[in-house]
Design an enzyme around this catalytic site. Sequence first.
Site, short mmCIF file in Angstrom:
data_model
loop_
_atom_site.label_atom_id
_atom_site.label_comp_id
_atom_site.label_asym_id
_atom_site.label_seq_id
_atom_site.Cartn_x
_atom_site.Cartn_y
_atom_site.Cartn_z
CB SER A 5 33.04 55.27 92.05
OG SER A 5 32.27 56.18 92.16
N GLY A 28 35.19 63.79 95.56
CA GLY A 28 35.66 65.13 96.30
C GLY A 28 35.06 66.15 95.39
CB ALA A 29 33.30 66.62 92.30
CG LEU A 83 29.33 65.30 91.86
CD1 LEU A 83 29.69 64.63 90.75
CD2 LEU A 83 27.94 66.19 91.72
CD GLU A 106 27.99 59.99 103.80
OE1 GLU A 106 27.55 61.07 103.28
OE2 GLU A 106 29.09 59.56 103.43
CG ASP A 119 25.36 63.83 100.38
OD1 ASP A 119 24.39 64.84 100.22
OD2 ASP A 119 26.63 64.18 100.18
#
Length: 452
Positions: A132, A137-138, A140, A188, A199
């Site tokens: 990736s 964890g930001a 995004l 998810e 997302d």
Amino acid sequence: MVSAPGKVIVYGEHAVVYGKAAIAAALSLRSYLLVTPLPKTSRTLTLNFTDINLNHTWDIDSLPWATFSKPGKKKYYFDTVERLDKELLEVVKPLVVTIPGKVQQGAASAFLYLYLMLGSKHAPASIYTLRSTIPIGAGLGSSASISVCLSTALQLQMGTLAAPFEGMLSNETQLQLKRINNWSFVGEMCIHGNPSGVDNTVATGGRAVLFKRTDYSLPPEVTHLRKQWIHFNPVHSFPELPLLLVDTRQPRRTAEQVANVRNMLNAHPEITQSMLDTIDRITAEAHDVISDPDFSSFAGSPSLARLGELIRINHGLLVSLGVSHPKLERIRELIDHTGIGWTKLTGAGGGGCSITLLKPKVKANILEELDSKLRTEGFEKYQTTLGGDGVGVLWPAVVGGSETEINQEMFLGAEGVEGVEALVGVGAIGKGIKGWRFWREWIAEGSDFCLH
């Protein structure tokens, strides 16, 4: 190989919690999943997500097929799953309990739940290797990007999904994207429990969406900002815009930032409500600008300047709501000093990332000097684009312009974001019959004139 993008919220953070609209768009930062079949004599399943230090193998015949095949339990690729089955989750738990790390266990659980639903005990042994370029964890959408990759790869492997091809009918395109999106939402749910679904929707279809959630017991209302079609001819598309993404590397918890806004709303109800209403109007105006057939992102374009001004105003309101961070403000200060674009925080705030909508024709030396300053202060810069393609397929997975197969060693040996993109990115391999193939624009059902 399959790939899906990350996402950013461009307008509307925090206001969306109070029933206002927000706009989220795909990033050109992506996840890439390589599927490597093993010999028929092998009966193992390996998940190798090197970027999160996850590498685990299961015996296919020892998986809980009997529980997943019970009457009322088994779901099929054409089913819509809105909630997870607690009993099935319980039988997956022992299979991931020895894996260190909550993030790693979540990814493994999502993979196994999807594999046991979409797969078969007689499916070929395989290695699933993920790389990736999306910061983890930001805020995004990295987990959604992974879920979309898993959903797509498993359905392709099991023969329930066709790779996109020129001439695929629009209703078939929509049906396939819907199935990818449905099952990525299941992934998810395995990772997050109660995700919004936004997302994975962006990661599946790409481009951008306008979303609103007035009742949290129901899914959000999602409008795709898509090509407008008149008599089946595209007349307008969501623009791909140059974007600078900067990661503060400052950990943050979404719940804390949401609580900050809630506390402010309780302490100063009229003022805070006015700010939330203004953010909603910013989102609406941005939607109007983007949807205008005369939109232009060229130098001197009033359209681009309006979007930039709205980004700047939106950030100021988020600062007033108390969800920024000194590191985000420092990044904005450094970028504003260069005059290259308009900057705001994206997502929950309190750390995480900032986005900058770039002005046209920014000089390379200015970006290089900025990059040096950001790195010196511990930040990480990504030059990307906004509003790009959704899920794509590279089949066969070969190096662009050659017959060389992309193998495990090559894929894992690619160093960093640049190395991965240079090996398997769209820019390196290209699009088309011998390159990356993407499903055509997602067209709304039942529309003669598809506006969203």
